[in-house]
Scaffold this motif. Sequence first.
Motif, PDB file in Angstrom:
ATOM      1  N   GLN A  31     -37.076  -9.088   6.485  1.00  0.00           N
ATOM      2  CA  GLN A  31     -37.701  -7.902   5.894  1.00  0.00           C
ATOM      3  C   GLN A  31     -39.209  -7.927   6.097  1.00  0.00           C
ATOM      4  O   GLN A  31     -39.826  -6.907   6.386  1.00  0.00           O
ATOM      5  N   ALA A  34     -39.959  -7.043   9.716  1.00  0.00           N
ATOM      6  CA  ALA A  34     -39.764  -5.615   9.964  1.00  0.00           C
ATOM      7  C   ALA A  34     -40.900  -4.797   9.354  1.00  0.00           C
ATOM      8  O   ALA A  34     -41.407  -3.853   9.976  1.00  0.00           O
ATOM      9  N   SER A  35     -41.318  -5.155   8.146  1.00  0.00           N
ATOM     10  CA  SER A  35     -42.372  -4.401   7.461  1.00  0.00           C
ATOM     11  C   SER A  35     -43.722  -4.538   8.157  1.00  0.00           C
ATOM     12  O   SER A  35     -44.522  -3.603   8.168  1.00  0.00           O
ATOM     13  N   GLU A  95     -29.216 -10.395  11.195  1.00  0.00           N
ATOM     14  CA  GLU A  95     -30.139  -9.586  10.400  1.00  0.00           C
ATOM     15  C   GLU A  95     -31.282  -9.033  11.244  1.00  0.00           C
ATOM     16  O   GLU A  95     -31.745  -7.917  11.019  1.00  0.00           O
ATOM     17  N   GLU A  98     -29.988  -5.982  13.062  1.00  0.00           N
ATOM     18  CA  GLU A  98     -29.839  -4.808  12.201  1.00  0.00           C
ATOM     19  C   GLU A  98     -31.156  -4.070  12.011  1.00  0.00           C
ATOM     20  O   GLU A  98     -31.181  -2.839  11.932  1.00  0.00           O
ATOM     21  N   LEU A  99     -32.275  -4.818  11.945  1.00  0.00           N
ATOM     22  CA  LEU A  99     -33.584  -4.192  11.748  1.00  0.00           C
ATOM     23  C   LEU A  99     -34.388  -4.109  13.045  1.00  0.00           C
ATOM     24  O   LEU A  99     -35.547  -3.702  13.030  1.00  0.00           O
TER      25      LEU A  99
END
Length: 251
Positions: A31, A34-35, A95, A98-99
């Motif tokens: 996360q 990705a951010s 994961e 997915e992103l």
Amino acid sequence: MTKGPENQQHSIMLTVDVGSYSKNTVSLAVQMAASLDAELRGLFIEDEDLLQVTDLPITREISLTTARERPTSVDQMQRSMRSVARRFEAALKQEAAELQIAWSFDYVRGRARDMGLPQGSDVTYVILGQPVSHRLGSRPQRAPRRILLIANRSRHQKRALEVVLDRFSHEKVALTLVDEKPGGKLATEIAQLGLKTDCDLSLDELSRDYLFDQLVRLGSGFDCAIISRHENAKFLARILKTLSCPVILVA
């Protein structure tokens, strides 16, 4: 969350060993990558200290399910480590796909306390898996998420905090801020971040003089800690030894 072009220069390293891997910590790292539009590097450490202890004739393994003792061997421990490493790599792959983030994986042998602290300037965020990393995904009902932020001269700390608060959006979050200037600008900026990420944020400011007393009391109660890599090496080592949650070290 807003992304800027400068984020392209960032990279994130996630380091785990056989005792600290968890899918929740992988999710946090993915996360964050990705951010921040950053590359994610996964590093699994085959811990030399653990292998040396395993090879001692007095060492025994105690089963969690049966409480029975059984002898250990280096070969058996290495197989166990490689099995966890494969699960770690598979979780990263899934994961990250997915992103849609760039990622890589390495398996190295060394000491976790050394390998998890790279000195290179190309790594902006280092996430250290800790033995109780499952707290990221489980907690007593209605208990707030607990975050420790030790402020220092890192300009990337607020970005890391924003990602963590966004992860805990719509939840209660209790943040312990350790800063040399209580009630200063940083505390105000953190309160604004809480509003931006829609979490129910409470802020407790703590003097560095009382930091380790607090860690002894709550060291196993934090969900995440954000600490600058500019801290004194002995100070940082002492903090990491006390904490049992994922730690984000910020350049």
